[in-house]
Design a protein around this motif. Structure first.
Motif, short mmCIF file in Angstrom:
data_model
loop_
_atom_site.label_atom_id
_atom_site.label_comp_id
_atom_site.label_asym_id
_atom_site.label_seq_id
_atom_site.Cartn_x
_atom_site.Cartn_y
_atom_site.Cartn_z
N VAL A 59 -12.94 -4.78 31.93
CA VAL A 59 -12.16 -3.68 32.22
C VAL A 59 -11.08 -4.58 32.46
CG1 VAL A 59 -11.56 -1.55 32.88
CG2 VAL A 59 -13.65 -2.31 32.17
N SER A 60 -9.41 -4.10 32.02
CA SER A 60 -8.02 -4.80 32.78
C SER A 60 -7.09 -3.41 32.60
CB SER A 60 -8.30 -6.19 31.37
OG SER A 60 -8.99 -6.89 31.22
N PRO A 61 -6.45 -3.67 34.33
CA PRO A 61 -5.41 -2.81 34.26
C PRO A 61 -4.32 -3.69 33.52
CG PRO A 61 -6.50 -2.75 36.61
CD PRO A 61 -7.26 -3.97 35.05
N ASP A 62 -3.02 -2.97 33.19
CA ASP A 62 -1.77 -3.50 32.40
C ASP A 62 -1.37 -4.24 33.61
OD1 ASP A 62 -0.94 -0.70 33.64
OD2 ASP A 62 0.19 -0.62 31.82
N HIS A 63 -0.80 -4.35 34.69
CA HIS A 63 -0.88 -4.99 36.05
C HIS A 63 -1.43 -6.06 35.67
CE1 HIS A 63 2.83 -1.29 37.07
NE2 HIS A 63 2.46 -1.71 36.31
N ALA A 64 -0.76 -6.92 36.00
CA ALA A 64 -1.47 -8.04 37.09
C ALA A 64 -1.65 -8.45 37.87
CB ALA A 64 -0.63 -9.25 36.05
N ASP A 65 -1.29 -7.73 38.59
CA ASP A 65 -1.87 -7.61 40.29
C ASP A 65 -2.68 -5.93 40.10
OD1 ASP A 65 0.24 -5.81 40.41
OD2 ASP A 65 1.43 -6.62 42.64
N TRP A 66 -3.34 -5.73 39.66
CA TRP A 66 -3.67 -4.22 39.62
C TRP A 66 -2.87 -2.88 39.88
CZ3 TRP A 66 -9.92 -4.73 39.41
CH2 TRP A 66 -10.17 -5.91 38.84
N THR A 67 -2.15 -3.45 40.62
CA THR A 67 -1.33 -2.60 41.66
C THR A 67 -0.04 -1.82 41.07
OG1 THR A 67 -1.91 -3.92 43.37
CG2 THR A 67 -0.17 -2.79 44.02
N TYR A 68 0.05 -0.29 41.23
CA TYR A 68 0.48 0.47 40.82
C TYR A 68 1.88 0.89 42.17
CZ TYR A 68 -1.28 0.00 36.70
OH TYR A 68 -2.60 -0.87 35.75
N GLU A 69 2.70 1.64 41.98
CA GLU A 69 3.23 2.66 42.70
C GLU A 69 3.23 4.17 42.67
OE1 GLU A 69 5.18 2.08 44.95
OE2 GLU A 69 5.22 0.19 44.48
N THR A 70 2.69 5.08 43.37
CA THR A 70 2.01 6.38 43.42
C THR A 70 3.11 6.93 42.37
OG1 THR A 70 3.84 6.84 45.22
CG2 THR A 70 1.01 6.35 45.80
N GLY A 71 2.26 7.43 41.24
CA GLY A 71 3.09 8.75 40.65
C GLY A 71 3.11 8.14 39.28
N GLU A 72 2.56 6.78 39.09
CA GLU A 72 2.78 5.72 37.67
C GLU A 72 1.41 5.57 37.27
OE1 GLU A 72 4.78 2.16 37.59
OE2 GLU A 72 3.79 1.34 39.40
N LYS A 73 1.19 5.72 36.30
CA LYS A 73 -0.28 6.02 34.89
C LYS A 73 -0.32 4.47 34.61
CE LYS A 73 1.13 10.04 32.43
NZ LYS A 73 1.67 10.22 30.58
N ALA A 74 -2.15 4.05 35.17
CA ALA A 74 -2.70 2.96 34.85
C ALA A 74 -2.94 2.91 33.95
CB ALA A 74 -3.87 2.95 36.38
N VAL A 75 -2.96 2.22 32.52
CA VAL A 75 -3.23 1.80 31.96
C VAL A 75 -4.26 0.22 31.47
CG1 VAL A 75 -3.10 0.74 28.99
CG2 VAL A 75 -0.84 2.43 30.90
#
Length: 430
Positions: free
Chosen positions: A32-48
């Motif tokens: 299972v892999s998030p679409d950000h290489a560092d697995w980190t997003y800003e609040t309000g974003e959608k993870a894929v």
């Protein structure tokens, strides 16, 4: 200790260091892999999240995958079944609107066996703030405990363990007096005459023997590895098993309704007593002390540094006991995740926890620190560990190894040793 007993001891010890061991690889790999290489997003974003399933390193196609998306350790937001197409499937999560972590679980059944995995997306994790609060008399409470401890002589008793000594290091079992009862540990020191920096090793959770850090001593450090339960640390492994499932079962909740008699009071003060002992040693350089540990030991590293200004450096893996009240506020709390049922969700227990939560000791740390954990940790959830890290105002550095659960890569341990050794050997003796 007889040779046979020593061999049994080593086998038992190897069985309880699972934190340091990566899990065995299975025939079927669920990735299972998030679409950000560092697995980190800003609040309000959608993870894929992308899910793939491999057999013999070759992607499988056309098989059904069960999935669940949820905040870590909390109820699921979405779940269902999807089919792999061209060897993978992509899932878009709904927006995550506050600092924290969102986890995607995936599982498949192949030849009658279930295989599963997960990954965790972090959302503005360095903005996470603790849910626990600092009692007005927190400092007074612990100052009183340290004053009480100071009235008790250390009374060290050292017993040489020749079967563990090496050409470069001498090894001793140590018994010292604590606030209530004893603290036992293993002292390792270089054979060569001299004055050396010291490293205090504090233990993970459970009831187990202690091996001692011989390698550290061979590299020019005085090392002292302690147990916390007031029992010798070189006994028959069967005894520790009996205690773990008997008298010391769930020790972390013992007397939790009374902050003056909670189990961890003597443990935390015992760590201070271990520093007292180090300062009595002729081979100690009198200046430089580091503390390190993982899980419960990661928490005790933070706690000892917060309690005792003699600690110059700390290095903590996956600290437990952080932000224990998280579950009372709709997010994951730290190990032992006690506030999830009617037995522990009592006002007096919640109040006691504030005096023992690693977050509230982190607020008082002055020593430089090195910290490391992963987003996938399901024992010490990252929401809890970031809660502690984010209130530390001392010099600090964080090494995130996103995919680790409650274990560490060899590279993490190498980085920790390089940092701690370098700091202690190059210290200006502050």
């Amino acid at each position: 200790m007889t040779k046979t007993k020593f061999i049994l001891y080593i086998l038992f010890f190897l069985g309880v260091i699972q934190l340091n061991a990566q899990p065995a690889k299975e025939l079927i790999q669920v990735i299972v892999s998030p679409d950000h290489a560092d697995w980190t997003y800003e609040t309000g974003e959608k993870a894929v999240f992308t899910i793939s399933v491999l057999r013999n390193s070759v992607p499988l196609d056309g098989i059904e995958v069960n999935f669940r998306i949820q905040p870590e350790k909390m109820d699921g937001w979405e779940e269902g079944t999807v089919k792999l197409k061209d060897g993978k499937v992509t899932l878009k999560a709904i927006k995550f609107n506050e600092p924290g972590f969102l986890r995607c679980h995936a599982s498949v059944e192949i030849d009658g066996k279930t295989y599963s995995s997960y990954s965790t997306a972090g959302f503005s994790p360095k903005e996470i703030q603790p849910t626990t609060t600092l009692p007005d008399d927190f400092k007074e409470f612990w100052d009183k405990g340290k004053e009480e401890l100071a009235k008790i002589p250390v009374n060290p008793v050292l017993t040489l363990m020749p079967e563990r000594c090496t050409a470069k290091a001498d090894v001793y079992q140590v018994c010292i007096d604590n606030i209530e009862g004893k603290i036992y540990g293993i002292l390792c020191k270089p054979k060569a005459e001299g004055k050396y920096p010291a490293i205090l090793h504090v233990p993970g959770a459970g009831v187990a023997p202690v091996d001692g850090d011989i390698t550290g001593a061979e590299n020019g450090f005085v090392t002292f590895q302690i147990g916390i339960h007031g029992i010798p640390v070189d006994l028959d492994p069967k005894l520790y098993t009996s205690l773990r499932y008997g008298a010391l079962n769930n020790y972390w909740t013992a007397n939790m309704d009374d902050k003056d008699h909670y189990y961890y009071r003597r443990v935390y003060l015992g760590c201070v007593r271990a520093v007292d002992f180090i300062e009595t040693l002729d081979c100690f350089d009198g200046e430089n002390i580091g503390v390190t540990g993982a899980s419960q030991g990661g928490a005790l590293s933070i706690i000892t540094a917060g309690l005792d200004k003699r600690i110059d450096y700390l290095a903590a893996f996956v600290p437990a006991l952080c932000d224990l009240t998280g579950f009372l506020h709709g997010r994951a709390g730290g190990w032992p995740q006690m506030f999830r049922d009617d037995f522990t969700n009592k006002p007096e227990k919640v109040e006691t926890s504030k005096y023992y939560d690693a977050v509230n000791f982190a607020r008082f740390i002055k020593a430089p620190g090195w910290y490391s954990w992963g987003y996938n940790d399901n024992v010490c959830p990252p929401s809890s560990t970031f809660s502690a890290y984010n209130v530390i105002h001392a010099k600090k550095e964080l090494h995130v190894f996103q995919e680790t659960r409650h274990w560490t890569f060899p590279e993490q341990r190498e980085l920790r040793d390089e940092w701690l050794y370098s700091q202690l050997k190059n210290s200006d003796g502050k």
